[in-house]
Design an enzyme around this catalytic site. Structure first.
Site, PDB file in Angstrom:
ATOM      1  N   ALA A 262       0.841  -1.204   0.000  1.00 35.83           N
ATOM      2  CA  ALA A 262       0.000   0.000   0.000  1.00 35.83           C
ATOM      3  C   ALA A 262       0.870   1.246   0.000  1.00 35.83           C
ATOM      4  O   ALA A 262       1.980   1.249   0.537  1.00 35.83           O
ATOM      5  CB  ALA A 262      -0.925   0.008   1.219  1.00 35.83           C
ATOM      6  N   ASP A 263       0.350   2.293  -0.618  1.00 35.77           N
ATOM      7  CA  ASP A 263       1.042   3.583  -0.617  1.00 35.77           C
ATOM      8  C   ASP A 263       0.006   4.690  -0.537  1.00 35.77           C
ATOM      9  O   ASP A 263      -0.940   4.724  -1.341  1.00 35.77           O
ATOM     10  CB  ASP A 263       1.890   3.753  -1.880  1.00 35.77           C
ATOM     11  CG  ASP A 263       2.741   5.023  -1.811  1.00 35.77           C
ATOM     12  OD1 ASP A 263       3.580   5.102  -0.890  1.00 35.77           O
ATOM     13  OD2 ASP A 263       2.561   5.913  -2.654  1.00 35.77           O
ATOM     14  N   THR A 264       0.166   5.569   0.436  1.00 41.53           N
ATOM     15  CA  THR A 264      -0.776   6.675   0.631  1.00 41.53           C
ATOM     16  C   THR A 264      -0.121   7.998   0.245  1.00 41.53           C
ATOM     17  O   THR A 264       1.002   8.286   0.665  1.00 41.53           O
ATOM     18  CB  THR A 264      -1.248   6.741   2.095  1.00 41.53           C
ATOM     19  OG1 THR A 264      -1.909   5.517   2.424  1.00 41.53           O
ATOM     20  CG2 THR A 264      -2.224   7.891   2.307  1.00 41.53           C
TER      21      THR A 264
END
Length: 217
Positions: A56-58
Site C-alpha cells: 500500500a502507498d498513501t
C-alpha cells in the site's frame, strides 16, 4: 474477522517520476505494486511465503499535485500552507499479490510440495495481481500562523504524507472528512476486506491461518 498477518518492511526506494503518471491514483498503484513485488522477490523461494502479499502507498493530492512525506520542517510548513483552507484528496493505492506457485501448492493435495520459482526470475510473472485505490476528501480550516508553526515544531508532520496525520494532533486541522476515515489515516481496511473476499470467495469470516497477508510498509 480472523485475519492473521505479518508486517514485512519493503525496501523499495520511492523515487518514481511523478510526471510519468496521468493522475495521482496511477502513481499510488504503481508504488504499492513495486513495494509488494520487492517483498515478493525475496519471499518466492520461502516455503512459508504467505498466500497473499499486500502493498500500500498513501499520498495526498491537491489540484493534481502529489504530496508525499516532507523532507524537513520547512517542506512540512510549505505543504501545510498549501493545504490551508483547501480541500484535498487522500489516495491509497493497494496491490494484492497472490503467488501462483503457492496457489498451485494449496490446490494439489499431495505430500510433495511444488517447488517455488527461481528467485532471479521476474516476480511479476509469478503472481496474480489485483490493484485498486481508495480516495477520501479532506477539507482543512484556514490555519493561523501560530497554529501552523506550533504543529510543525511538534515534528509530527515529518513522517506523514502531506505533513499531517488525522489520527493524532493533525486531526485538529481538518474541518471536514468525506469518505473512508481509515483510508485517510493510511489504509482502506473495509475496501481491502471486500477485495480479499472476492479473491477468496469460499473463505468465510474466519480466514485460515495459512492465508496470512504480508503487508509491506
Amino acid at each position: 474477522m480472523g485475519l492473521q498477518f505479518e508486517v514485512v518492511p519493503s525496501h523499495f526506494q520511492e523515487s518514481l517520476e511523478k510526471a510519468r503518471f496521468p493522475a495521482p491514483p496511477e502513481y499510488a498503484w504503481e508504488t504499492a505494486k513495486l513495494k509488494a513485488l520487492e517483498v515478493a522477490s525475496w519471499l518466492l523461494r520461502d516455503l512459508h511465503t504467505p498466500d497473499v502479499i499486500i502493498g500500500a502507498d498513501t499520498i495526498m493530492a491537491v489540484d493534481g499535485f502529489i504530496l508525499e512525506k516532507p523532507k524537513d520542517k520547512d517542506d512540512a510548513y510549505r505543504m501545510l500552507r498549501r493545504l490551508s483552507g483547501q480541500q484535498h484528496s487522500v489516495i491509497t493505492g493497494v496491490a494484492i499479490l497472490r503467488p501462483l506457485w503457492r496457489r498451485r501448492q494449496l490446490q494439489e493435495p499431495s505430500s510433495t510440495c511444488p517447488e517455488a520459482p527461481e528467485a532471479e526470475g521476474d516476480p511479476e510473472a509469478e503472481v496474480e495481481l489485483s490493484l485498486f485505490h481508495e480516495e477520501t476528501r479532506v477539507t482543512f480550516s484556514r490555519l493561523s500562523e501560530p497554529l501552523l508553526c506550533e504543529y510543525v515544531e511538534s515534528r509530527e508532520p515529518l513522517d506523514k504524507a502531506g505533513a499531517y496525520g488525522l489520527q493524532a494532533r493533525g486531526g485538529a486541522l481538518a474541518e471536514r472528512v468525506e469518505g473512508d476515515f481509515f483510508n485517510a489515516v493510511g489504509f482502506p481496511l473495509n475496501r481491502c476486506i471486500r477485495e480479499l473476499a472476492a479473491i477468496f470467495p469460499d473463505v468465510g469470516p474466519h480466514v485460515p491461518v495459512s492465508q496470512r497477508p504480508a503487508t509491506p510498509q
